[in-house]
Design a protein around this motif. Structure first.
Motif, PDB file in Angstrom:
ATOM      1  N   LYS A 130       0.676  -1.192  -0.002  1.00 37.67           N
ATOM      2  CA  LYS A 130      -0.130   0.020   0.049  1.00 37.67           C
ATOM      3  C   LYS A 130       0.841   1.247  -0.004  1.00 37.67           C
ATOM      4  O   LYS A 130       0.383   2.293  -0.297  1.00 37.67           O
ATOM      5  CB  LYS A 130      -0.999   0.055   1.149  1.00 37.67           C
ATOM      6  N   LYS A 131       2.170   1.433   0.654  1.00 40.11           N
ATOM      7  CA  LYS A 131       2.797   2.473   0.654  1.00 40.11           C
ATOM      8  C   LYS A 131       4.321   1.872   0.356  1.00 40.11           C
ATOM      9  O   LYS A 131       4.850   1.213   0.874  1.00 40.11           O
ATOM     10  CB  LYS A 131       2.605   2.894   2.238  1.00 40.11           C
ATOM     11  N   ILE A 132       4.912   3.198  -0.444  1.00 35.72           N
ATOM     12  CA  ILE A 132       6.479   2.688  -0.523  1.00 35.72           C
ATOM     13  C   ILE A 132       7.042   4.121  -0.204  1.00 35.72           C
ATOM     14  O   ILE A 132       6.662   5.158  -0.900  1.00 35.72           O
ATOM     15  CB  ILE A 132       6.400   2.315  -2.189  1.00 35.72           C
ATOM     16  N   VAL A 133       8.186   4.031   0.618  1.00 32.96           N
ATOM     17  CA  VAL A 133       8.910   5.134   0.956  1.00 32.96           C
ATOM     18  C   VAL A 133      10.558   4.693   0.373  1.00 32.96           C
ATOM     19  O   VAL A 133      11.082   3.878   1.168  1.00 32.96           O
ATOM     20  CB  VAL A 133       8.989   5.567   2.313  1.00 32.96           C
ATOM     21  N   LEU A 134      10.747   5.420  -0.621  1.00 30.68           N
ATOM     22  CA  LEU A 134      12.195   5.110  -1.078  1.00 30.68           C
ATOM     23  C   LEU A 134      13.003   5.774  -0.457  1.00 30.68           C
ATOM     24  O   LEU A 134      13.017   7.229  -0.319  1.00 30.68           O
ATOM     25  CB  LEU A 134      12.135   5.332  -2.475  1.00 30.68           C
ATOM     26  N   PRO A 135      14.200   5.436   0.125  1.00 32.97           N
ATOM     27  CA  PRO A 135      15.191   6.364   0.696  1.00 32.97           C
ATOM     28  C   PRO A 135      15.860   7.138  -0.143  1.00 32.97           C
ATOM     29  O   PRO A 135      16.102   6.723  -1.199  1.00 32.97           O
ATOM     30  CB  PRO A 135      16.246   5.220   1.246  1.00 32.97           C
ATOM     31  N   ASN A 136      16.397   8.403   0.147  1.00 36.24           N
ATOM     32  CA  ASN A 136      17.000   9.175  -0.324  1.00 36.24           C
ATOM     33  C   ASN A 136      18.202   8.501  -1.338  1.00 36.24           C
ATOM     34  O   ASN A 136      18.670   9.579  -2.103  1.00 36.24           O
ATOM     35  CB  ASN A 136      17.188  10.558   0.154  1.00 36.24           C
ATOM     36  N   THR A 137      18.676   7.822  -0.962  1.00 35.28           N
ATOM     37  CA  THR A 137      19.919   7.035  -1.488  1.00 35.28           C
ATOM     38  C   THR A 137      19.679   6.364  -2.862  1.00 35.28           C
ATOM     39  O   THR A 137      20.456   6.117  -3.761  1.00 35.28           O
ATOM     40  CB  THR A 137      20.546   6.156  -0.628  1.00 35.28           C
ATOM     41  N   VAL A 138      18.279   6.101  -2.948  1.00 40.90           N
ATOM     42  CA  VAL A 138      17.849   5.450  -4.472  1.00 40.90           C
ATOM     43  C   VAL A 138      17.814   6.179  -5.506  1.00 40.90           C
ATOM     44  O   VAL A 138      17.376   7.414  -5.870  1.00 40.90           O
ATOM     45  CB  VAL A 138      16.540   4.724  -4.145  1.00 40.90           C
ATOM     46  N   ALA A 139      18.815   5.854  -6.524  1.00 40.11           N
ATOM     47  CA  ALA A 139      19.023   6.704  -7.550  1.00 40.11           C
ATOM     48  C   ALA A 139      18.346   6.230  -8.907  1.00 40.11           C
ATOM     49  O   ALA A 139      18.117   7.036  -9.832  1.00 40.11           O
ATOM     50  CB  ALA A 139      20.408   6.788  -7.946  1.00 40.11           C
ATOM     51  N   SER A 140      18.181   4.761  -8.934  1.00 41.91           N
ATOM     52  CA  SER A 140      17.417   4.432  -9.998  1.00 41.91           C
ATOM     53  C   SER A 140      16.401   3.067  -9.926  1.00 41.91           C
ATOM     54  O   SER A 140      16.708   2.430  -9.112  1.00 41.91           O
ATOM     55  CB  SER A 140      18.461   3.794 -11.287  1.00 41.91           C
ATOM     56  N   ILE A 141      15.195   3.264 -10.709  1.00 41.93           N
ATOM     57  CA  ILE A 141      14.279   2.272 -10.639  1.00 41.93           C
ATOM     58  C   ILE A 141      14.185   1.478 -11.919  1.00 41.93           C
ATOM     59  O   ILE A 141      14.008   2.082 -12.793  1.00 41.93           O
ATOM     60  CB  ILE A 141      12.975   2.840 -10.274  1.00 41.93           C
ATOM     61  N   ASP A 142      14.522   0.318 -11.947  1.00 42.71           N
ATOM     62  CA  ASP A 142      14.195  -0.686 -13.342  1.00 42.71           C
ATOM     63  C   ASP A 142      13.001  -0.898 -13.739  1.00 42.71           C
ATOM     64  O   ASP A 142      12.174  -0.761 -12.999  1.00 42.71           O
ATOM     65  CB  ASP A 142      15.232  -1.722 -13.172  1.00 42.71           C
ATOM     66  N   ARG A 143      12.966  -1.158 -15.010  1.00 43.00           N
ATOM     67  CA  ARG A 143      11.850  -1.726 -15.782  1.00 43.00           C
ATOM     68  C   ARG A 143      10.853  -2.494 -14.791  1.00 43.00           C
ATOM     69  O   ARG A 143      11.158  -3.559 -14.189  1.00 43.00           O
ATOM     70  CB  ARG A 143      12.228  -2.354 -16.896  1.00 43.00           C
ATOM     71  N   GLY A 144       9.449  -1.924 -14.794  1.00 43.48           N
ATOM     72  CA  GLY A 144       8.523  -2.877 -13.914  1.00 43.48           C
ATOM     73  C   GLY A 144       8.432  -3.094 -12.588  1.00 43.48           C
ATOM     74  O   GLY A 144       7.992  -4.019 -11.754  1.00 43.48           O
ATOM     75  N   ALA A 145       9.594  -2.175 -11.752  1.00 41.88           N
ATOM     76  CA  ALA A 145       9.948  -2.590 -10.529  1.00 41.88           C
ATOM     77  C   ALA A 145       8.697  -2.619  -9.408  1.00 41.88           C
ATOM     78  O   ALA A 145       8.556  -3.483  -8.732  1.00 41.88           O
ATOM     79  CB  ALA A 145      10.770  -1.613  -9.956  1.00 41.88           C
TER      80      ALA A 145
END
Length: 195
Positions: A103-118
């Motif tokens: 229901k909820k996603i919090v990406l840390p501020n270190t995440v630089a890339s999200i790949d296809r269909g993540a």
């Protein structure tokens, strides 16, 4: 590799301290797995390590993890709560595809890339907080997140891939910063609620 694959009666796992790698598909298709404890010694989680663990409802990844691999949690249909470490820089292809109850996603501020269909087909995902370090949102990253209502793209993002938010039928508001230089084919296609 695949050490416990298809162990359909396995319910609880505690990985001993000292283990550094969970190989690919180690717990794949352990459909009754309810909980797993991962120690801070683990640095690498292989492709599909927990894929199709349909009973898994929550997960905390240790601060030794920098990347979530391809298909790591794919098909974990009951996964509703995941805590991502502040060391994370990359989320691999289809890593959370089909995690319907997330229901909820919090990406840390270190995440630089999200790949296809993540995060594609996360049907109940309503809230996403993107990283302030994010530069790239790949194709299909959030496609068919049907309950997502709003998203703010940080001004570090330059690339939004094809079909990134396609089929997010309840998406009403999107803020795209001036930093974006590429907007892919049908990135927001079939988003009829957009105002």
């Amino acid at each position: 590799e695949g050490a416990f694959v298809d162990c359909s009666s396995l319910t609880n796992v505690t990985i001993p301290n000292g283990v550094t790698t969970i190989e690919k598909y180690t717990f794949g298709f352990c459909t009754s797995l309810l909980s797993i404890q991962i120690p801070n010694s683990v640095e690498t989680i292989g492709i599909g390590a927990f894929s199709n663990c349909e009973g898994l409802t929550e997960m905390t990844l240790p601060n030794t993890i920098t990347s979530i691999n391809i298909d790591t949690f794919r098909g974990c249909t009951k996964l509703s709560d995941i805590t991502l470490p502040n060391t994370l820089t990359h989320i691999g292809e289809c890593a959370f595809h089909g995690c319907f109850h997330l229901k909820k996603i919090v990406l840390p501020n270190t995440v630089a890339s999200i790949d296809r269909g993540a995060f594609s087909n996360c049907a109940f995902l309503t809230e996403i907080t993107l990283s302030d370090s994010l530069t790239n949102i790949a194709d299909d990253s959030f496609s068919h997140c049907m309950n997502l209502k709003e998203i703010t793209i940080p001004d570090t993002v330059t690339y939004i891939g094809a079909y990134s938010f396609e089929g997010c039928i309840n998406l009403k508001e999107i803020i795209i910063p001036n930093s974006v230089t590429y907007l892919g084919l049908k990135a927001f296609g079939n988003c009829p609620a957009l105002e």
